[in-house]
Write a protein that holds these residues in place. Structure first.
Motif, mmCIF file in Angstrom:
data_model
loop_
_atom_site.group_PDB
_atom_site.id
_atom_site.type_symbol
_atom_site.label_atom_id
_atom_site.label_comp_id
_atom_site.label_asym_id
_atom_site.label_seq_id
_atom_site.Cartn_x
_atom_site.Cartn_y
_atom_site.Cartn_z
ATOM 1 N N ARG A 100 7.938 8.883 -5.045
ATOM 2 C CA ARG A 100 8.877 8.353 -4.051
ATOM 3 C C ARG A 100 8.567 6.899 -3.717
ATOM 4 O O ARG A 100 9.466 6.056 -3.672
ATOM 5 N N THR A 101 7.285 6.612 -3.497
ATOM 6 C CA THR A 101 6.898 5.228 -3.201
ATOM 7 C C THR A 101 7.220 4.322 -4.376
ATOM 8 O O THR A 101 7.661 3.180 -4.197
ATOM 9 N N SER A 102 7.018 4.811 -5.600
ATOM 10 C CA SER A 102 7.313 4.011 -6.789
ATOM 11 C C SER A 102 8.784 3.655 -6.863
ATOM 12 O O SER A 102 9.150 2.533 -7.238
ATOM 13 N N ILE A 103 9.653 4.611 -6.497
ATOM 14 C CA ILE A 103 11.093 4.332 -6.498
ATOM 15 C C ILE A 103 11.425 3.245 -5.479
ATOM 16 O O ILE A 103 12.151 2.280 -5.784
ATOM 17 N N TYR A 104 10.889 3.372 -4.289
ATOM 18 C CA TYR A 104 11.147 2.376 -3.246
ATOM 19 C C TYR A 104 10.672 0.989 -3.678
ATOM 20 O O TYR A 104 11.404 -0.005 -3.552
ATOM 21 N N ALA A 268 3.169 -6.839 13.065
ATOM 22 C CA ALA A 268 2.519 -5.952 14.030
ATOM 23 C C ALA A 268 2.251 -4.574 13.446
ATOM 24 O O ALA A 268 1.386 -3.840 13.943
ATOM 25 N N SER A 269 2.972 -4.224 12.367
ATOM 26 C CA SER A 269 2.778 -2.902 11.763
ATOM 27 C C SER A 269 1.844 -2.940 10.557
ATOM 28 O O SER A 269 1.586 -1.889 9.953
ATOM 29 N N LEU A 270 1.348 -4.118 10.201
ATOM 30 C CA LEU A 270 0.512 -4.240 9.010
ATOM 31 C C LEU A 270 -0.961 -4.388 9.389
ATOM 32 O O LEU A 270 -1.297 -4.931 10.445
ATOM 33 N N SER A 278 -4.928 -3.747 -1.357
ATOM 34 C CA SER A 278 -3.834 -3.641 -2.332
ATOM 35 C C SER A 278 -3.653 -4.927 -3.140
ATOM 36 O O SER A 278 -2.617 -5.110 -3.787
ATOM 37 N N GLY A 279 -4.658 -5.795 -3.122
ATOM 38 C CA GLY A 279 -4.548 -7.071 -3.832
ATOM 39 C C GLY A 279 -4.353 -6.905 -5.326
ATOM 40 O O GLY A 279 -3.569 -7.631 -5.953
ATOM 41 N N GLY A 280 -5.051 -5.950 -5.953
ATOM 42 C CA GLY A 280 -4.919 -5.741 -7.391
ATOM 43 C C GLY A 280 -3.519 -5.291 -7.775
ATOM 44 O O GLY A 280 -2.911 -5.827 -8.718
ATOM 45 N N ALA A 342 2.556 0.845 1.729
ATOM 46 C CA ALA A 342 3.539 0.433 0.727
ATOM 47 C C ALA A 342 4.316 -0.787 1.203
ATOM 48 O O ALA A 342 4.606 -1.706 0.424
ATOM 49 N N LEU A 343 4.646 -0.815 2.500
ATOM 50 C CA LEU A 343 5.310 -1.987 3.070
ATOM 51 C C LEU A 343 4.413 -3.211 2.961
ATOM 52 O O LEU A 343 4.875 -4.309 2.624
ATOM 53 N N GLY A 344 3.125 -3.027 3.234
ATOM 54 C CA GLY A 344 2.184 -4.139 3.107
ATOM 55 C C GLY A 344 2.072 -4.630 1.674
ATOM 56 O O GLY A 344 1.963 -5.842 1.422
ATOM 57 N N LEU A 345 2.113 -3.703 0.704
ATOM 58 C CA LEU A 345 2.050 -4.080 -0.708
ATOM 59 C C LEU A 345 3.233 -4.959 -1.084
ATOM 60 O O LEU A 345 3.067 -6.023 -1.706
#
Length: 554
Positions: A100-104, A268-270, A278-280, A342-345
């Motif tokens: 699911r995350t991959s699709i987003y 504020a959410s990160l 998640s840098g890599g 995922a949002l941060g990525l």
């Protein structure tokens, strides 16, 4: 104060405002300086900013404009979206993200920033160039994808509500259809006369536009299909009016200001620690966007008959993700489909790709000179595609004039010269422009004027005049100016005839003459001189209807 300071630093680094805003949001959040304490007012302003942003997207979606979308823009835009989605999804799975995350994330990577691309191309005066027009076509296709993605997310949100049943879904869809009917009725009967009256007071027109966006967003949120779609429909309601560009221009600063609060709420959410971890993954996805997106655009455009230079310059414009990517991921977080990690990525990918692509677009011609040898395989595909067109345009009859650039100005010059008895050969690096001349049984060949080797195949022996109706390059007349390259190549090929060069910028005459131009054409100045001549001639008669029709033909 923090936003102004970071924005000033970003301006010195030649970075777009969105990069500074993302940085401000992260710094103002709890992982930074923790100065964003009033969450409710910030969230309200953030929601209004998103509504205004979607409103401005909707106001550009004129149904007439969508119908006239060129085949190359549609094919390349859809191809890029499909490529990025599929391969982005596979890369995300390989990086260990769930399905699911991959699709987003994959869908988020397909969006490019309209704000950034239009600003950079306008600054370089390339918005009306061939690759600039194609890039604008990309943006229309991506805007349509944004609309579709928002609709899908809204539908998913309706179905995912706790305790929601089929009756609630049906009622929301019915309300949405009703609202769409209201918008269509507004466009048909109300939009033009109402905006015409309101436009007598520009301030009143802008106030009405803001109120309409906020009202539609509130109605959309109330009936359940989302404030984002509500704001979008408000923009569509005004998209067909003659005042849409004026409204968009006036609301752009307000949009930028309100989006600052969206990025503050985002920051504020990160968690900076999660961003670091998640840098890599961000590096891998950023390379995919920065390299993969331009390459697929070059490949598709080569298949459509465009050479590597046009494809490369157009491809660089999609080498970043946009503010819509972050809004899309934020909606996923609100629905509970993806995590804040995922949002941060995606936020980190946005920072990297937007910052890097800004320099890539700014120095696009220098980058093309560096990578030109590696792009030559794409030309083989383009040559095969356009071989028939070139053969059709090459005639054994001698030509005495060659016109480079078959756009509105150069094409009109060429047709008028033909009407005066000149034997004109047209040259353009747009297959569509060449086909237009062929449809009128006029000789034309496809070729890249910036490639000196192309001149060796032209019938220069019989030619006594060359017209370069090519757009001005960025900056002054220099080594990167296609016209300068052509003039030098003509001299090296032994051409002794006259060279006429067009320019739309004042002060270029002396520079172009020094570069070797015999005649400098200034469309605006020449038209103004002719207008004054007509105005001061008392015996000039108005053209007859047949003469007007002849002028339209040419």
């Amino acid at each position: 104060m923090l936003a102004a300071a970071i924005g000033f630093i970003g301006m010195l680094l030649r970075q777009p405002l969105i990069v500074s805003f993302i940085a401000v949001g992260i710094l103002a959040g709890p992982s930074g300086l923790d100065i964003a304490q009033s969450s409710e007012p910030i969230e309200l302003l953030a929601e209004l900013g998103v509504a205004i942003l979607l409103f401005l997207v909707g106001i550009k979606l004129d149904l007439k404009l969508v119908r006239t979308l060129g085949a190359v823009s549609a094919a390349t835009g859809l191809g890029q979206v499909l490529f990025t989605s599929v391969f982005g999804y596979l890369i995300c799975l390989a990086l260990g993200l769930d399905s699911r995350t991959s699709i987003y994330v994959a869908v988020a990577l397909t969006f490019s920033s309209t704000i950034i691309i239009v600003k950079l191309l306008s600054d370089k005066r390339e918005i009306d160039s061939l690759h600039g027009r194609i890039a604008l076509g990309f943006l229309i296709v991506q805007d349509l994808v944004v609309v579709l993605a928002m609709i899908v997310l809204s539908a998913i949100g309706i179905g995912a509500r706790e305790g929601s049943g089929g009756s609630e879904v049906f009622s929301v869809l019915a309300a949405g259809l009703l609202m769409l009917g209201v918008v269509l009725g507004f466009i048909r009967y109300v939009a033009d006369p109402l905006t015409a009256r309101l436009a007598r007071s520009p301030e009143l027109l802008i106030s009405f536009a803001i109120a309409l966006a906020a009202a539609f967003a509130a109605i959309g949120d109330a009936v359940g299909f989302g404030k984002e779609l509500g704001g979008l429909l408000a923009g569509v309601a005004l998209a067909s009016t003659p005042f849409r560009d004026a409204i968009a221009a006036r609301l752009a600063p307000l949009r930028d200001f309100l989006l600052l609060f969206f990025f503050i709420a985002l920051g504020a959410s990160l968690d900076l620690a999660n961003l670091g971890r998640s840098g890599g993954e961000a590096a891998v996805l950023s390379l995919f966007v920065l390299i993969g997106n331009p390459l697929i655009v070059v490949a598709i455009m080569a298949a459509l008959g465009y050479k590597r230079r046009t494809g490369f310059l157009a491809g660089l414009t999609v080498a970043q993700i946009s503010e819509f990517s972050l809004i899309f991921m934020a909606m996923g977080v609100s629905l509970g489909h993806v995590s804040t990690e995922a949002l941060g990525l995606v936020t980190l990918v946005g920072l990297i790709t937007i910052a890097a692509s800004t320099y890539m677009i700014t120095y696009s011609h220098q980058l093309y000179a560096m990578f030109e040898p590696l792009l030559r395989p794409f030309d083989r595909l383009a040559i095969r595609r356009t071989a028939a067109a070139e053969d059709a345009g090459t005639d054994t009859e001698a030509h005495d004039t060659i016109v480079f650039g078959l756009g509105r100005y150069g094409g009109t010059i060429g047709r008028l010269l033909i009407a005066e008895g000149r034997r004109v050969l047209g040259v353009d690096f747009s297959p569509e422009a060449v086909r237009r001349w062929h449809r009128d049984d006029l000789p034309a060949v496809y070729g890249d004027a910036s490639d000196p080797e192309f001149l060796t195949g032209l019938p220069l022996r019989s030619v006594d005049m060359v017209v370069l109706a090519i757009p001005d390059a960025e900056g002054g007349v220099n080594a990167h100016d296609t016209r300068t390259v052509l003039i030098q190549a003509l001299k090296e090929a032994g051409f002794e005839g006259r060279v006429a060069v067009s320019t739309q910028r004042g002060g270029r005459r002396d520079e172009l003459v020094a570069a070797g131009a015999d005649i400098v054409l200034e469309p605006f100045r020449d038209a103004a001189d002719r207008a004054v001549e007509l105005l001061l001639s008392p015996h000039v008669a108005a053209p007859s209807p047949s003469e007007i029709e002849d002028q339209r033909t040419f």
